[in-house]
Design an enzyme around this catalytic site. Sequence first.
Site, PDB file in Angstrom:
ATOM      1  CG  ASP A 283      -2.047  -1.073   1.001  1.00  0.00           C
ATOM      2  OD1 ASP A 283      -2.434  -1.319  -0.157  1.00  0.00           O
ATOM      3  OD2 ASP A 283      -2.490  -1.667   1.989  1.00  0.00           O
TER       4      ASP A 283
ATOM      5  CD  GLU B 185       1.687  -3.390  -5.220  1.00  0.00           C
ATOM      6  OE1 GLU B 185       2.122  -4.462  -5.656  1.00  0.00           O
ATOM      7  OE2 GLU B 185       0.556  -3.291  -4.692  1.00  0.00           O
TER       8      GLU B 185
ATOM      9  CG  ASN C  47     -10.635  -3.493   0.024  1.00  0.00           C
ATOM     10  OD1 ASN C  47      -9.689  -3.203  -0.721  1.00  0.00           O
ATOM     11  ND2 ASN C  47     -10.547  -4.469   0.910  1.00  0.00           N
ATOM     12  CE1 TYR C  48      -9.016  -4.810   4.978  1.00  0.00           C
ATOM     13  CE2 TYR C  48      -7.985  -3.376   6.582  1.00  0.00           C
ATOM     14  CZ  TYR C  48      -8.541  -4.591   6.252  1.00  0.00           C
ATOM     15  OH  TYR C  48      -8.622  -5.568   7.189  1.00  0.00           O
TER      16      TYR C  48
ATOM     17  CE1 TYR D 203      -4.022  -1.132   6.628  1.00  0.00           C
ATOM     18  CE2 TYR D 203      -4.192  -0.146   4.454  1.00  0.00           C
ATOM     19  CZ  TYR D 203      -4.067  -1.265   5.252  1.00  0.00           C
ATOM     20  OH  TYR D 203      -3.997  -2.508   4.683  1.00  0.00           O
TER      21      TYR D 203
ATOM     22  CG  HIS E 186      -6.014 -10.006   4.984  1.00  0.00           C
ATOM     23  ND1 HIS E 186      -7.331 -10.369   5.093  1.00  0.00           N
ATOM     24  CD2 HIS E 186      -5.902  -8.794   5.578  1.00  0.00           C
ATOM     25  CE1 HIS E 186      -7.999  -9.414   5.714  1.00  0.00           C
ATOM     26  NE2 HIS E 186      -7.158  -8.441   6.027  1.00  0.00           N
TER      27      HIS E 186
ATOM     28  CG  ASP F 282      17.185   8.977  11.211  1.00  0.00           C
ATOM     29  OD1 ASP F 282      17.950   8.745  12.160  1.00  0.00           O
ATOM     30  OD2 ASP F 282      17.500   9.690  10.234  1.00  0.00           O
TER      31      ASP F 282
HETATM   32 CU   LIG Z   1      -7.315  -6.962   7.378  1.00  0.00          CU
END
Ligand SMILES: [Cu+2]
Length: 634
Positions: free
Chosen positions: A300, A303, A382-383, A385, A434, A443
């Site tokens: 994610d 890409e 679909n997800y 974060y 998954h 850092d």
């Molecule tokens: Cu999941």
Amino acid sequence: MNEGTVVPHPLDPLSADEIRQAAAIVRREREVGEGWRFASIELKEPSKADLPALSSGRLTAREALVVCWNRADGHAYRAVVSLTGDAVTGWEHLPGQQPNMTVDEWHECDEMIRAHPDVIEALGRRGITDLSRVLADMWAYGAAFVPERYAGRRIGWCDLWFRGSELGNPYAHHLTGLHPVVDLNTMELLEIEDNYQGGTDPEVMGEYLPDLLPMRLRSVAPLEISQPDGVGFTLDGTLLSWQNWQLRLGFNHRESLVLHQVAFQDGERLRPVAHRLSFAEMVVPYRDASPDHYRRTAFDIGEWGLGFMTTSLSLGCDCLGEITYLDAVVHDSHGSPVTIPNAICIHEEDSGVLWKHVDERAGAEVRRARRLVLSFHATVANYEYLVYWRFYQDGSIECEVRATGIMVTSHIAAPGSRPANGTVVDHGIYAPFHQHFIVARLDLDVDGADNTVYASESRPARPGGDDPYALGLTVASTPLRTESEGKQDYDWGVQRSWKVVNDNVANGLGTPVGYKLVPSAAFPPLLDPASPAFQRAQAIGHTLWVTPYREDERWPCGDFPVQAARDTGLPVWTEADRPIENTDVVLWYVFGIHHITRPEDWPVMPADVVSFWLKPFGFFDRNPALDVPPSHHH
Ligand SMILES: [Cu+2]
């Protein structure tokens, strides 16, 4: 984020004008025409060595890093552009590399697929004639799964989804077995995999909009947060100050929010803690070898880019209280700037009790904790974060990730059967297992750049000598001297953690100052080392990697994971086994969510919450939050 700032700080992200300028310079000097795409345009961050001179204004260079490719021949290039010098100063050919996916390709692919006669015919066989309700969701390939006949081409494969109503959830209805394969440079349909066996769409309840729910909404009492005297932080350009903390906010297409120059004001001293904190990769292998899922390993960050995927936040829903929002600027594949309004949220939150004691005579003494939260939300198809960096009054930093959104599902093979690699989440459909691996690039510069990482383990005593009851507990701290020693795995049995120590600076108690990485939310890859998913993402093979700082070592799974066969990042850099003792180190912490799917995650997932902490360990001589005043009573 620096719109309106006259002179940007050297770490400020590129403005819309600078993005436009960078693209124009590349177009002008390298004959980059309309048939090309820009994959990324970002600030070329100054080296650590140049930063002081740039910050003081003694140097004024401002540079951009640009990756673009020619759709006609597929050749990609990386340019260094001097914005102050109005010139391309570096031009590197990237043979055999596929730059990151672009949002434009995703949309153009969706449009092309939905208009293609072969797709329309395949959909018609399934009884679907309303193309406006179809969604083609394009995924990138790993090299191992690119069909031989398409080797060398930039290709994508698609899921097709169908909305049950105009605003219905497309991810509720998977057109299982139907997968167009597309040449993204020519934007042509190469082939359609179609394993349609007959049968109808399963009867699922995959909706989450209130109007589409089969139940009434419950009642909830109002809960509001107010700060009548205003917020407790100050923001000067991108420089943020709050409760002794100071840091600078950055942003780019790939990492989204970046935290620079994190420091703590300790009396008269502004003490560095971290030079730069960000998420450098996110790997999501699906663990199901069926025809619908075997290609499904998403990067994610590498890409698609968390910055490109960052979505606008809204007040009262995403963030509660007195909120300051910052816009961010990314760009499209033509090199034109795209502003994401309200991309980053800054606010303070109450965080329960900070410390407390009840004394027989003095009574109760209690302090409430508050934290400063810097957050952004990314929607990757679909997800979603949701990322929260939290700063606390006691010197701790917490990094929390919430995963929500909608799971990928497909039809179960036969009525009543149980899939081996997933959970049945509604009638006739299952969600494959998954994992979401996130690689945080930390850092740290604890009181200066030269640090050593120690693996710290707790060891129980054996009975004998002056400890006949075997009560003793000792801590063994082992310095990690080389990169091979720096490859560390979590060990619950000895409560292993890692301390980033500056052996050159002692606290008031005479011990070296440090920060501890508290390794929560770590899990093993549980992947065969020879598997293509692991080969492409070997960075997930350890909980922690430690490398010496190198300006160009940014991406743990390689610069270009699209269609990659191997991880060319951490495993390659660390082959040299460079020394990492008492030097400028970078920690790569791998954590995330091992997602064994549940019915309760459907049709939209309650946020799954994971986090890790950086906590001062002897950085201070005592509790640094003793001076927090009592709260006012209302
Ligand atoms: Cu999941």
